[in-house]
Enzyme design. Structure first.
Site, mmCIF file in Angstrom:
data_model
loop_
_atom_site.group_PDB
_atom_site.id
_atom_site.type_symbol
_atom_site.label_atom_id
_atom_site.label_comp_id
_atom_site.label_asym_id
_atom_site.label_seq_id
_atom_site.Cartn_x
_atom_site.Cartn_y
_atom_site.Cartn_z
ATOM 1 N N GLY A 12 29.408 45.597 33.740
ATOM 2 C CA GLY A 12 30.482 46.394 33.140
ATOM 3 C C GLY A 12 31.130 45.663 31.990
ATOM 4 O O GLY A 12 30.619 44.646 31.507
ATOM 5 N N ASN A 13 32.251 46.175 31.526
ATOM 6 C CA ASN A 13 32.988 45.511 30.451
ATOM 7 C C ASN A 13 34.486 45.695 30.677
ATOM 8 O O ASN A 13 34.898 46.379 31.606
ATOM 9 C CB ASN A 13 32.541 46.038 29.083
ATOM 10 C CG ASN A 13 32.799 47.525 28.943
ATOM 11 O OD1 ASN A 13 33.944 47.962 28.884
ATOM 12 N ND2 ASN A 13 31.725 48.314 28.934
ATOM 13 N N ARG A 14 35.280 45.103 29.815
ATOM 14 C CA ARG A 14 36.727 45.021 30.071
ATOM 15 C C ARG A 14 37.518 46.196 29.484
ATOM 16 O O ARG A 14 38.738 46.168 29.476
ATOM 17 C CB ARG A 14 37.268 43.705 29.515
ATOM 18 C CG ARG A 14 36.704 42.499 30.248
ATOM 19 C CD ARG A 14 37.234 41.216 29.667
ATOM 20 N NE ARG A 14 38.686 41.183 29.686
ATOM 21 C CZ ARG A 14 39.421 40.362 28.961
ATOM 22 N NH1 ARG A 14 38.828 39.516 28.140
ATOM 23 N NH2 ARG A 14 40.734 40.391 29.043
#
Ligand code: CTP
Length: 407
Positions: free
Chosen positions: A212-214
């Site tokens: 995932g990412n932030r």
């Protein structure tokens, strides 16, 4: 200029602390008059520290100075924010029960009032009648925003964001009427259908893990709010966003880049404007294990990743005549180029009508924090830049879209 700021007893009083700070930063003198009820929410010390002036509530607090008359007389503009239903009634009846209501009876300066309360109270015929009366008397009412209220409920009644209050105040003080328009931007997207992707996709790796990412979705959701405030019919494709959306905004929740690609392909057919604000994974694990992957004994592990389809590229290729496609570029800058250089190259490569470039990284860009962006045209030429809350930045981005539509 000298701003008289009345704060009445609503929880949104905390947002008004930011208004005082912004007005002071812009060089204005601010005198805050909190009602006694409002001190349950924000204490007197906060107002005095932020404004650098006493913040008295009582008519008899400083009798030798005849403050109940002087404060109203000396103001160049008056803002009441948040204004409770009770305080609107007080104004309508011309009561002089405390220092603030006294000052409002005395002042000849323009008065701006930002009501904030629960939807039921706002929609009550008594409140609506009071608002209509105040408008007839020339009071500038900033319509409450729609969205999350104090409890689990949402709807019209929310105090607009501090920057919007300040802009509305400046518009009134400079003689430009804001009427019922909380943002001062008008309904320049009325009749348009706007699709916005927001959040960050998650690409499953096994039964319990994902890549995932932030991205938090704050900027995409602020864009949705801004577009709706300016009259658009808005749909959001949200990838793993925990935030609520304002009343009347359509929402399609997705998890992976593939789900987002499908949702955007369908919803973009009728859209006049498509904004790809989501952080879409560029790669996904080639294989997804149905079971939890065990730690290999070697202590090392490699993953094979395959590219995901570029949704923005698909939108650009399939763009209908008149449809506007906007991309985002989250850049950190590196040895090969600055944020601006990478952004300009990406704008030319992606071919979107507009590319919004923002610097991300340590403490920058992600979450409910201020943002700084530059908007580039399809040739990579900067046409606007904005800094501030995500809602303020959203309005600046929407400005560039409205401008492009009009030309
Ligand atoms: N985007 C997309 N589909 C993808 C990846 C990205 O639609 N599979 C969109 C994003 O929503 C954003 C824009 O493309 O609007 C820029 O994404 P970014 O990842 O920053 O650009 P890339 O082209 O992947 O460039 P790089 O990773 O090399 O910086």
């Amino acid at each position: 200029m000298r701003v008289l700021l009345g704060v009445t007893g609503g929880i949104a009083a905390y947002k008004v602390a930011i208004v005082v700070r912004r007005l002071r930063e812009d060089g204005h003198a601010v005198r805050v008059i909190p009602t006694l009820a409002s001190l349950n929410f924000v204490g007197r010390a906060t107002w005095e520290a932020l404004s650098g002036q006493p913040a008295t509530s009582d008519t008899f607090a400083n009798v030798p100075q005849v403050e109940h008359v002087r404060l109203g007389q000396s103001a160049d503009v008056v803002l009441v924010a948040p204004a409770t239903a009770d305080f609107l009634a007080t104004m309508v009846h011309g009561e002089a029960k405390d220092l603030l209501s006294n000052a409002l009876l005395v002042t000849r300066a323009p008065v701006v009032v930002a009501p904030a309360m629960h939807t039921e109270m706002w929609e009550h015929p008594a409140t609506q009648a009071n608002v209509a009366t105040l408008r007839e008397r020339g009071v500038h009412i900033i319509e409450p925003a729609s969205g999350r209220l104090t409890g689990a409920d949402s709807g019209p009644g929310r105090l607009p964001e501090p920057d919007d209050l300040v802009e509305a105040l400046y518009a009134v003080a400079s003689g430009t009427p804001v009427a019922d328009d909380p943002t001062g931007f008008g309904q320049d997207l009325a009749g348009l259908s706007v699709l916005i992707s927001a959040g960050g996709t998650r690409e499953p790796l096994d039964a319990v893990r994902f890549l995932g990412n932030r991205s938090s979705g704050h900027q995409g959701f602020a864009l949705a709010e801004a577009a709706r405030e300016r009259g658009a019919k808005v749909t959001v494709v949200a990838a793993n966003v925990v935030l609520p959306l304002g009343e009347g905004i359509g929402r399609i929740d997705v998890e992976t880049s593939a789900e987002m690609a499908d949702a955007v392909a369908t919803a973009s057919r009728d859209a006049d404007v498509v904004i790809m604000a989501a952080a879409v994974a560029d790669f996904r694990p080639a294989n997804v294990s149905a079971h939890k992957i065990k730690k290999p004994a070697s202590g090392e592990m490699s993953l094979t990743l395959v590219a995901t389809p570029d949704i923005l590229a698909g939108l650009v290729a399939g763009r209908r005549a008149g449809q506007i496609v906007v991309g985002f570029a989250a850049e950190t800058g590196d040895a090969d180029g600055t944020v601006a250089e990478h952004g300009a190259a990406k704008a030319r490569r992606k071919g979107a009508d507009l590319l919004v470039v923002n610097q991300v990284g340590e403490g920058l860009g992600f979450g409910d924090v201020p943002n700084t962006v530059t908007v580039l045209d399809h040739e990579g030429v900067p046409i606007a830049s904005a800094s501030g809350t995500k809602l303020a930045v959203a309005h600046a981005i929407v400005d560039t879209i409205a401008h492009l539509r009009a030309h």
